[in-house]
Scaffold this motif. Structure first.
Motif, PDB file in Angstrom:
ATOM      1  N   ASP A 299     -35.404  -7.317   8.984  1.00 18.35           N
ATOM      2  CA  ASP A 299     -34.197  -7.081   9.768  1.00 18.35           C
ATOM      3  C   ASP A 299     -32.943  -7.746   9.194  1.00 18.35           C
ATOM      4  O   ASP A 299     -31.962  -7.961   9.914  1.00 18.35           O
ATOM      5  N   MET A 300     -32.977  -8.060   7.912  1.00 11.27           N
ATOM      6  CA  MET A 300     -31.773  -8.613   7.278  1.00 11.27           C
ATOM      7  C   MET A 300     -30.622  -7.607   7.363  1.00 11.27           C
ATOM      8  O   MET A 300     -30.835  -6.404   7.201  1.00 11.27           O
ATOM      9  N   PRO A 301     -29.401  -8.055   7.627  1.00 13.23           N
ATOM     10  CA  PRO A 301     -28.253  -7.145   7.553  1.00 13.23           C
ATOM     11  C   PRO A 301     -28.179  -6.520   6.170  1.00 13.23           C
ATOM     12  O   PRO A 301     -28.472  -7.179   5.162  1.00 13.23           O
ATOM     13  N   ASP A 302     -27.797  -5.252   6.127  1.00 18.76           N
ATOM     14  CA  ASP A 302     -27.747  -4.527   4.858  1.00 18.76           C
ATOM     15  C   ASP A 302     -26.362  -3.906   4.688  1.00 18.76           C
ATOM     16  O   ASP A 302     -25.723  -3.542   5.673  1.00 18.76           O
ATOM     17  N   ILE A 303     -25.926  -3.772   3.445  1.00 19.29           N
ATOM     18  CA  ILE A 303     -24.582  -3.248   3.210  1.00 19.29           C
ATOM     19  C   ILE A 303     -24.426  -1.803   3.671  1.00 19.29           C
ATOM     20  O   ILE A 303     -23.309  -1.344   3.903  1.00 19.29           O
ATOM     21  N   SER A 304     -25.537  -1.090   3.838  1.00 19.58           N
ATOM     22  CA  SER A 304     -25.450   0.299   4.290  1.00 19.58           C
ATOM     23  C   SER A 304     -25.625   0.446   5.801  1.00 19.58           C
ATOM     24  O   SER A 304     -25.631   1.558   6.323  1.00 19.58           O
ATOM     25  N   ASP A 305     -25.762  -0.673   6.508  1.00 17.78           N
ATOM     26  CA  ASP A 305     -25.905  -0.629   7.962  1.00 17.78           C
ATOM     27  C   ASP A 305     -24.636  -0.095   8.619  1.00 17.78           C
ATOM     28  O   ASP A 305     -23.518  -0.352   8.147  1.00 17.78           O
ATOM     29  N   SER A 306     -24.816   0.600   9.718  1.00 21.09           N
ATOM     30  CA  SER A 306     -23.664   1.010  10.515  1.00 21.09           C
ATOM     31  C   SER A 306     -23.090  -0.221  11.210  1.00 21.09           C
ATOM     32  O   SER A 306     -23.747  -1.257  11.297  1.00 21.09           O
ATOM     33  N   ILE A 307     -21.887  -0.094  11.723  1.00 27.08           N
ATOM     34  CA  ILE A 307     -21.283  -1.221  12.425  1.00 27.08           C
ATOM     35  C   ILE A 307     -22.104  -1.576  13.661  1.00 27.08           C
ATOM     36  O   ILE A 307     -22.229  -2.756  14.030  1.00 27.08           O
ATOM     37  N   GLN A 308     -22.714  -0.587  14.290  1.00 27.41           N
ATOM     38  CA  GLN A 308     -23.558  -0.854  15.453  1.00 27.41           C
ATOM     39  C   GLN A 308     -24.796  -1.659  15.055  1.00 27.41           C
ATOM     40  O   GLN A 308     -25.202  -2.588  15.774  1.00 27.41           O
ATOM     41  N   GLN A 309     -25.387  -1.312  13.928  1.00 28.51           N
ATOM     42  CA  GLN A 309     -26.551  -2.057  13.444  1.00 28.51           C
ATOM     43  C   GLN A 309     -26.172  -3.490  13.084  1.00 28.51           C
ATOM     44  O   GLN A 309     -26.912  -4.436  13.396  1.00 28.51           O
ATOM     45  N   LEU A 310     -25.030  -3.654  12.443  1.00 24.97           N
ATOM     46  CA  LEU A 310     -24.582  -4.995  12.075  1.00 24.97           C
ATOM     47  C   LEU A 310     -24.352  -5.851  13.314  1.00 24.97           C
ATOM     48  O   LEU A 310     -24.794  -7.006  13.379  1.00 24.97           O
ATOM     49  N   LYS A 311     -23.672  -5.291  14.292  1.00 22.96           N
ATOM     50  CA  LYS A 311     -23.429  -6.027  15.529  1.00 22.96           C
ATOM     51  C   LYS A 311     -24.741  -6.455  16.185  1.00 22.96           C
ATOM     52  O   LYS A 311     -24.890  -7.589  16.641  1.00 22.96           O
ATOM     53  N   ALA A 312     -25.692  -5.527  16.239  1.00 24.20           N
ATOM     54  CA  ALA A 312     -26.976  -5.803  16.886  1.00 24.20           C
ATOM     55  C   ALA A 312     -27.744  -6.904  16.161  1.00 24.20           C
ATOM     56  O   ALA A 312     -28.337  -7.789  16.793  1.00 24.20           O
ATOM     57  N   LYS A 313     -27.731  -6.865  14.832  1.00 23.52           N
ATOM     58  CA  LYS A 313     -28.468  -7.868  14.058  1.00 23.52           C
ATOM     59  C   LYS A 313     -27.844  -9.257  14.213  1.00 23.52           C
ATOM     60  O   LYS A 313     -28.551 -10.261  14.281  1.00 23.52           O
ATOM     61  N   PHE A 314     -26.530  -9.311  14.290  1.00 21.07           N
ATOM     62  CA  PHE A 314     -25.867 -10.597  14.488  1.00 21.07           C
ATOM     63  C   PHE A 314     -26.104 -11.100  15.911  1.00 21.07           C
ATOM     64  O   PHE A 314     -26.379 -12.289  16.119  1.00 21.07           O
ATOM     65  N   LEU A 315     -25.997 -10.197  16.876  1.00 19.18           N
ATOM     66  CA  LEU A 315     -26.227 -10.580  18.269  1.00 19.18           C
ATOM     67  C   LEU A 315     -27.636 -11.118  18.458  1.00 19.18           C
ATOM     68  O   LEU A 315     -27.865 -12.075  19.202  1.00 19.18           O
ATOM     69  N   ASN A 316     -28.591 -10.542  17.754  1.00 17.46           N
ATOM     70  CA  ASN A 316     -29.975 -10.979  17.839  1.00 17.46           C
ATOM     71  C   ASN A 316     -30.149 -12.422  17.369  1.00 17.46           C
ATOM     72  O   ASN A 316     -31.122 -13.090  17.733  1.00 17.46           O
ATOM     73  N   LYS A 317     -29.216 -12.895  16.566  1.00 19.07           N
ATOM     74  CA  LYS A 317     -29.251 -14.281  16.078  1.00 19.07           C
ATOM     75  C   LYS A 317     -28.298 -15.178  16.865  1.00 19.07           C
ATOM     76  O   LYS A 317     -28.039 -16.322  16.478  1.00 19.07           O
ATOM     77  N   GLY A 318     -27.759 -14.652  17.952  1.00 17.34           N
ATOM     78  CA  GLY A 318     -26.850 -15.445  18.770  1.00 17.34           C
ATOM     79  C   GLY A 318     -25.435 -15.494  18.228  1.00 17.34           C
ATOM     80  O   GLY A 318     -24.655 -16.366  18.611  1.00 17.34           O
ATOM     81  N   LEU A 319     -25.093 -14.552  17.364  1.00 20.60           N
ATOM     82  CA  LEU A 319     -23.778 -14.525  16.741  1.00 20.60           C
ATOM     83  C   LEU A 319     -22.938 -13.376  17.312  1.00 20.60           C
ATOM     84  O   LEU A 319     -23.463 -12.298  17.595  1.00 20.60           O
ATOM     85  N   THR A 320     -21.656 -13.599  17.450  1.00 27.73           N
ATOM     86  CA  THR A 320     -20.752 -12.632  18.065  1.00 27.73           C
ATOM     87  C   THR A 320     -20.134 -11.686  17.038  1.00 27.73           C
ATOM     88  O   THR A 320     -20.325 -11.840  15.827  1.00 27.73           O
ATOM     89  N   GLU A 321     -19.344 -10.748  17.557  1.00 28.23           N
ATOM     90  CA  GLU A 321     -18.619  -9.841  16.659  1.00 28.23           C
ATOM     91  C   GLU A 321     -17.607 -10.613  15.825  1.00 28.23           C
ATOM     92  O   GLU A 321     -17.347 -10.270  14.668  1.00 28.23           O
ATOM     93  N   LYS A 322     -17.046 -11.661  16.396  1.00 26.36           N
ATOM     94  CA  LYS A 322     -16.120 -12.506  15.635  1.00 26.36           C
ATOM     95  C   LYS A 322     -16.860 -13.205  14.504  1.00 26.36           C
ATOM     96  O   LYS A 322     -16.355 -13.304  13.369  1.00 26.36           O
ATOM     97  N   ASP A 323     -18.069 -13.688  14.780  1.00 26.13           N
ATOM     98  CA  ASP A 323     -18.875 -14.305  13.725  1.00 26.13           C
ATOM     99  C   ASP A 323     -19.198 -13.298  12.631  1.00 26.13           C
ATOM    100  O   ASP A 323     -19.213 -13.630  11.441  1.00 26.13           O
ATOM    101  N   LEU A 324     -19.462 -12.050  13.026  1.00 20.08           N
ATOM    102  CA  LEU A 324     -19.735 -10.989  12.051  1.00 20.08           C
ATOM    103  C   LEU A 324     -18.569 -10.832  11.090  1.00 20.08           C
ATOM    104  O   LEU A 324     -18.754 -10.762   9.863  1.00 20.08           O
TER     105      LEU A 324
END
Length: 325
Positions: free
Chosen positions: A155-180
């Motif tokens: 589940d590592m973030p990937d450069i081809s991830d959609s913005i929704q996927q990126l947000k979800a992966k960061f949120l899963n680690k307790g990180l916000t959209e600002k952290d992203l």
């Protein structure tokens, strides 16, 4: 600025509660007072030898924390293809030899005291400072994890991830959209391989069309550097025009269609993340608006607390970083 950074770190402790709060700055002040200076010197020598090492060490910290938490699991090299470091999402991750060198020097004077996980976090901090980025304190006291498995990095973030996927992966680690946004801005230093550009430049849309988010002028520059039939291992700067200086230039590029990585470009497509980027370029900046450097420090310190192992019941202090005790 140092007082503000210290206050922000203290605030993070309050937010994360008692467990993560056991991390503290100066954790080794009595048990191994030379530890941080040893890491700093080893990192400085490595960056002087190869300036791109600063970006490599920063990326290593990110990749370590996003799998099983910041526990040094990515460092394990047990001679099998099942170790976490061999995961597809960790392609191009390096800096292992720098961490091991620092560990060896520390072990020579403080045997079994300083964790590899802490060395990774300290090395990233020092790398940022050497790239003219902000200086900050790193809370330490992490233990090294006892698990390293390639499947855990799926589940590592990937450069081809959609913005929704990126947000979800960061949120899963307790990180916000600002952290992203802020942690993506770490791409302000370093390079990437043309291998990761092929789809975006030549096959992003049907009919062999490129990503329309790329500025037309920049598209031609990228194609010249990464021709379809060219060397896929050729390196190009991720932050065009400022690849060796840790600064806000990467966000300027993202805003104007000069993002190199697809995942960076997607930050400008989404209204929430775009608003965060734009906030650093308001009329009141830099005097009265948000500070990119202060906010980045807050995000990376927060990231460094993901899934930390605390105490002997949760982890070890490895004798060498590449193998379990």
């Amino acid at each position: 600025m140092a007082l503000i950074l210290a206050f922000n770190i203290f605030t993070l402790f309050l937010v994360y509660g008692i467990s993560e709060g056991q991390l503290r700055t100066g954790f080794y002040a009595e048990t191994c007072p030379q530890a941080e200076s040893i890491v700093r010197n080893v990192v400085r020598d490595a960056v002087l030898s190869n300036p791109n090492t600063a970006a490599v060490l920063l990326r290593l910290h990110f990749h370590d924390c996003f799998v099983e938490g910041c526990d040094g699991s990515i460092l394990i090299d047990d001679g099998t293809p099942n170790a976490e470091r061999h995961a597809f999402g960790h392609q191009g991750v390096g800096g292992f030899e720098v961490i091991e060198k620092a560990k060896t020097e520390i072990e020579a004077i403080c045997n079994g005291v300083v964790s590899c996980a802490d060395i990774v976090a300290l090395a990233a901090r020092d790398a940022i400072a050497l790239a003219n980025g902000p200086s900050y304190e790193v809370p330490t006291g992490r233990r090294d994890g006892v698990v390293s498995n390639i499947s855990l990095a799926d589940d590592m973030p990937d450069i081809s991830d959609s913005i929704q996927q990126l947000k979800a992966k960061f949120l899963n680690k307790g990180l916000t959209e600002k952290d992203l946004v802020l942690l993506s801005a770490a791409h302000t230093i370093g390079t990437t391989a043309c291998f990761f550009m092929t789809k975006r430049l030549y096959d992003f849309l049907p009919g062999n069309r490129p990503d329309p988010a790329i500025h037309p002028t920049f598209l031609e520059e990228l194609k010249a550097k990464c021709p379809r039939s060219g060397d896929v291992n050729a390196r190009i700067a991720i932050d065009e025009g400022s690849e060796r200086s840790f600064d806000i230039h990467i966000l300027h590029n993202i805003r104007n269609g000069f993002a190199v990585l697809e995942s960076d470009a997607r930050l400008n497509d989404d209204q929430t993340t775009k608003t965060i980027i734009d906030s650093y370029f308001g009329l009141l900046n830099p005097l009265f608006g948000p500070s990119f450097e202060l906010d980045f420090v807050e995000s990376i310190v927060k990231m460094g607390m993901i899934g930390v192992k605390l105490g002997s019941h949760e982890g070890d202090i490895r004798r060498t970083c590449t193998s379990f005790n």
